[in-house]
Design a protein around this motif. Sequence first.
Motif, PDB file in Angstrom:
ATOM      1  N   ARG A   5       0.860  -1.190   0.000  1.00  0.00           N
ATOM      2  CA  ARG A   5       0.000   0.000   0.000  1.00  0.00           C
ATOM      3  C   ARG A   5       0.888   1.228   0.000  1.00  0.00           C
ATOM      4  O   ARG A   5       2.068   1.144   0.324  1.00  0.00           O
ATOM      5  N   VAL A   6       0.307   2.386  -0.383  1.00  0.00           N
ATOM      6  CA  VAL A   6       1.100   3.610  -0.433  1.00  0.00           C
ATOM      7  C   VAL A   6       1.525   4.043   0.956  1.00  0.00           C
ATOM      8  O   VAL A   6       2.577   4.650   1.143  1.00  0.00           O
ATOM      9  N   SER A   7       0.723   3.728   1.974  1.00  0.00           N
ATOM     10  CA  SER A   7       1.099   4.040   3.352  1.00  0.00           C
ATOM     11  C   SER A   7       1.957   2.901   3.869  1.00  0.00           C
ATOM     12  O   SER A   7       1.444   1.852   4.287  1.00  0.00           O
ATOM     13  N   CYS A   8       3.261   3.080   3.823  1.00  0.00           N
ATOM     14  CA  CYS A   8       4.187   1.989   4.151  1.00  0.00           C
ATOM     15  C   CYS A   8       5.229   2.459   5.153  1.00  0.00           C
ATOM     16  O   CYS A   8       6.409   2.131   5.053  1.00  0.00           O
ATOM     17  N   ALA A   9       4.806   3.251   6.128  1.00  0.00           N
ATOM     18  CA  ALA A   9       5.735   3.873   7.064  1.00  0.00           C
ATOM     19  C   ALA A   9       6.493   2.845   7.895  1.00  0.00           C
ATOM     20  O   ALA A   9       7.702   2.980   8.114  1.00  0.00           O
ATOM     21  N   LEU A  40      14.300  -1.582  -3.979  1.00  0.00           N
ATOM     22  CA  LEU A  40      12.861  -1.638  -3.740  1.00  0.00           C
ATOM     23  C   LEU A  40      12.147  -1.831  -5.074  1.00  0.00           C
ATOM     24  O   LEU A  40      12.334  -1.053  -6.013  1.00  0.00           O
ATOM     25  N   ARG A  41      11.330  -2.858  -5.149  1.00  0.00           N
ATOM     26  CA  ARG A  41      10.621  -3.162  -6.399  1.00  0.00           C
ATOM     27  C   ARG A  41       9.386  -2.272  -6.508  1.00  0.00           C
ATOM     28  O   ARG A  41       8.507  -2.297  -5.647  1.00  0.00           O
ATOM     29  N   ILE A  42       9.363  -1.464  -7.565  1.00  0.00           N
ATOM     30  CA  ILE A  42       8.287  -0.498  -7.770  1.00  0.00           C
ATOM     31  C   ILE A  42       7.675  -0.717  -9.154  1.00  0.00           C
ATOM     32  O   ILE A  42       8.396  -0.784 -10.152  1.00  0.00           O
ATOM     33  N   PRO A  43       6.351  -0.827  -9.258  1.00  0.00           N
ATOM     34  CA  PRO A  43       5.729  -0.994 -10.581  1.00  0.00           C
ATOM     35  C   PRO A  43       5.767   0.310 -11.375  1.00  0.00           C
ATOM     36  O   PRO A  43       5.483   1.382 -10.846  1.00  0.00           O
ATOM     37  N   LEU A  44       6.158   0.208 -12.631  1.00  0.00           N
ATOM     38  CA  LEU A  44       6.123   1.361 -13.533  1.00  0.00           C
ATOM     39  C   LEU A  44       4.822   1.275 -14.318  1.00  0.00           C
ATOM     40  O   LEU A  44       4.727   0.601 -15.343  1.00  0.00           O
ATOM     41  N   VAL A  45       3.798   1.950 -13.814  1.00  0.00           N
ATOM     42  CA  VAL A  45       2.471   1.837 -14.410  1.00  0.00           C
ATOM     43  C   VAL A  45       1.878   3.217 -14.637  1.00  0.00           C
ATOM     44  O   VAL A  45       2.260   4.200 -14.008  1.00  0.00           O
ATOM     45  N   LYS A  46       0.933   3.271 -15.533  1.00  0.00           N
ATOM     46  CA  LYS A  46       0.226   4.509 -15.828  1.00  0.00           C
ATOM     47  C   LYS A  46      -0.628   4.902 -14.630  1.00  0.00           C
ATOM     48  O   LYS A  46      -1.274   4.071 -14.009  1.00  0.00           O
ATOM     49  N   PHE A  47      -0.586   6.198 -14.291  1.00  0.00           N
ATOM     50  CA  PHE A  47      -1.424   6.656 -13.186  1.00  0.00           C
ATOM     51  C   PHE A  47      -2.626   7.413 -13.715  1.00  0.00           C
ATOM     52  O   PHE A  47      -2.604   8.010 -14.780  1.00  0.00           O
ATOM     53  N   GLU A 104       4.821   8.015  -6.051  1.00  0.00           N
ATOM     54  CA  GLU A 104       4.491   8.493  -4.711  1.00  0.00           C
ATOM     55  C   GLU A 104       4.877   7.448  -3.666  1.00  0.00           C
ATOM     56  O   GLU A 104       5.343   7.776  -2.569  1.00  0.00           O
ATOM     57  N   MET A 105       4.672   6.178  -3.996  1.00  0.00           N
ATOM     58  CA  MET A 105       5.038   5.100  -3.095  1.00  0.00           C
ATOM     59  C   MET A 105       6.542   5.121  -2.836  1.00  0.00           C
ATOM     60  O   MET A 105       7.006   5.052  -1.692  1.00  0.00           O
ATOM     61  N   TRP A 106       7.312   5.218  -3.911  1.00  0.00           N
ATOM     62  CA  TRP A 106       8.771   5.282  -3.779  1.00  0.00           C
ATOM     63  C   TRP A 106       9.206   6.523  -2.998  1.00  0.00           C
ATOM     64  O   TRP A 106      10.061   6.440  -2.109  1.00  0.00           O
ATOM     65  N   ASN A 107       8.590   7.657  -3.295  1.00  0.00           N
ATOM     66  CA  ASN A 107       9.025   8.899  -2.662  1.00  0.00           C
ATOM     67  C   ASN A 107       8.785   8.863  -1.153  1.00  0.00           C
ATOM     68  O   ASN A 107       9.646   9.272  -0.367  1.00  0.00           O
ATOM     69  N   GLY A 140       3.123  14.082 -13.106  1.00  0.00           N
ATOM     70  CA  GLY A 140       2.789  13.641 -11.767  1.00  0.00           C
ATOM     71  C   GLY A 140       3.513  14.504 -10.748  1.00  0.00           C
ATOM     72  O   GLY A 140       4.072  15.562 -11.077  1.00  0.00           O
ATOM     73  N   SER A 141       3.528  14.070  -9.509  1.00  0.00           N
ATOM     74  CA  SER A 141       4.256  14.790  -8.472  1.00  0.00           C
ATOM     75  C   SER A 141       5.757  14.601  -8.681  1.00  0.00           C
ATOM     76  O   SER A 141       6.194  13.616  -9.288  1.00  0.00           O
ATOM     77  N   VAL A 142       6.544  15.529  -8.145  1.00  0.00           N
ATOM     78  CA  VAL A 142       7.990  15.473  -8.354  1.00  0.00           C
ATOM     79  C   VAL A 142       8.705  15.873  -7.072  1.00  0.00           C
ATOM     80  O   VAL A 142       8.130  16.489  -6.174  1.00  0.00           O
ATOM     81  N   LEU A 143       9.977  15.522  -6.991  1.00  0.00           N
ATOM     82  CA  LEU A 143      10.847  15.954  -5.904  1.00  0.00           C
ATOM     83  C   LEU A 143      12.014  16.711  -6.526  1.00  0.00           C
ATOM     84  O   LEU A 143      12.747  16.159  -7.354  1.00  0.00           O
TER      85      LEU A 143
END
Length: 658
Positions: free
Chosen positions: A133-137, A157-164, A179-182, A565-568
Amino acid sequence: MPLAETSGDDDSFNISRLCGVETDFMADMPHLFSRHIHEGFDFVLAPLMDPSYRPSLMEISNDRPVVLPFVGSEFLLSPSQWSKQVIGKLSTWIDLDSEGDKLRYNSEITLRQEIAWASHLSLKACVLPTPKRVSCANYARFVKEILHNLKGMQLWLRIPLVKFDEDARDAEGLVDSWEMWNSFRLICEHHNQLSIVLDVSNNLPSINSIDRWFGEPVCAAIIHTDSFKTNAKGPFLSRKLQILVTSFFHHSIQVNHHSTYTSTLVTNFIISGLNDRKKTASDLCANETNNFDHDPLRHPLRSYLDYFAYIYRRMVPLSGLELSKIGFRDVLHGPMQPFMDNVDTDILKTSEIDTARYTQYRRAILKALSERISNEEASTVTLVIVIVGPGRGPILTTTLEAAVLSDRKVKVYAVEKNPNTFVYWHNWVLSENLEDIVTVVYSDIRVWEAPEKADILVSDLLGPFGDDLLSPEYLNGAEELLKDDGISIPSSYTSFIEPVTSTKLFNDARSLNNLAHLETRYSVKLYRVASLAPSEPVFTFCHPKTTTNNERHAKIQFKIPHDNGSVLVHGLAGYFDAVLYKNIHLSTEPSRATPDLSSWYPAFFPLRKPVYVALGSPLEVQFWRRCEPTKVWYEWCVTLPTMSSMHNTSGRSYSIDL
């Protein structure tokens, strides 16, 4: 074997393109190797523990140790094989943010056990399962704790590269896997042993959204077999996926995060989709090869491996110049002190070989000479040219070449403050019998008293940010040498900035544990950097000058494309565009860059704390050029969407001395 490898002439670096295969759990590691490594793959992404294992199911015994169901004895493979050809795949069922106490308990114990075992085996990397889940604190907190004591191994960390899709948020509000990665890496405080493996599917996001990842620490891309199409020749990728793979090749998606110098750049691809578990070697040969091959001895995924090699072979190879500069990619170079220091020979040599730079100067000087006097006056009028700081070569010889091409008579004063280059030019003029045309003067241009006014003033003092090598300060004094209608080359220059993501540059700057290194203007050959918005102009200087005040202030607003999308934002990349004479430009600004220009690397202004910009939010940056009698410096800050600290207040960390 690598898909391809390119080495430099001095063997100081190499670029490898590697391809691995994702496997299921198999205790018989020698068989796994004979099936994959011996058949052409460079490494395996293999589970380290039987997926049925749960700590809560193990018997507790006080009189004997519990033998955990790992892959088997470490002696099944050699230390070199474990280290170079195995990437650990941690159990995918792990969920440290589960609301169930038992699952969370099992997850914490198992994750710690698997990483400890992988470290014991000296694996270079382990792949962490995708957050559920995105909430992974809690997951991120636990990984941060492990990273604090982890030596010599990367966690991917395995992150899916998918269309949002903004209209298809999940229960946690997830729009974008970035967002999950960030959120995960922010909790881990940008740890340099935490990286990404992207899980690629057919459902790709926009190009702008994908580009963000090239500034992140992506170490590998997993391509699933079901993402391929097939024809009579075998598997192939859609056009969009081909472009993505080629982009990964170009960006060499694995780099060494522990050093500012990278001697090896690696692109890792992992093919996923082969099910080894519960199948014998004969089963694999008989049942898994029917899609494309009828040879029972051929590996069932060999066609996919060959396809990646085919894509790489079709790429345009790097030029000799680009190959020679690979070792400088993403390396932070501190600013020079043009007034206080004499430029060393290596820097001078870099500019000497820049043909594009001096071709533009030659064109500008030729045009200025031709327009300054008519053809009818050419044989009777001698034009006076003053060169401000000729360095060690091209600008003076370029000026003389332009005079010959324009068929104009010239008298040249070359004013040089560096005693070493003065001696070089003095001897050169004598050897070429040019004493009647060229006078080499050993002086600071600001105090030199010229015997006559100049028709044309030529300077080659531009820095990565245009004015950051104090060209305005040099030319303020030098312009007194010009006739009232005299020409300055360059006639103006404008600096530009753009917001960028670059985990590599940010980590390198902060790794020095000094505030000054996060408030310094660097020169960098940008590579693992993602541009987040088109560049915008900052400061402009014109010559002959229109004002004696060289201080500037600019407020810049950036339009980040909505489909990013969002950025850092880790920092600001800086460029310049110079008008040498009329329509003849010299530029490093990406949208108008002079082709094949190699003298200048872009500037980089880091942010002490990266700024998160949510989807649709504005980004505003303010920049100052400050001047005092003894120094010049820049100050900068972000004012939207949040207020950052002021960087380099009063030039406390970095200034250019006068």
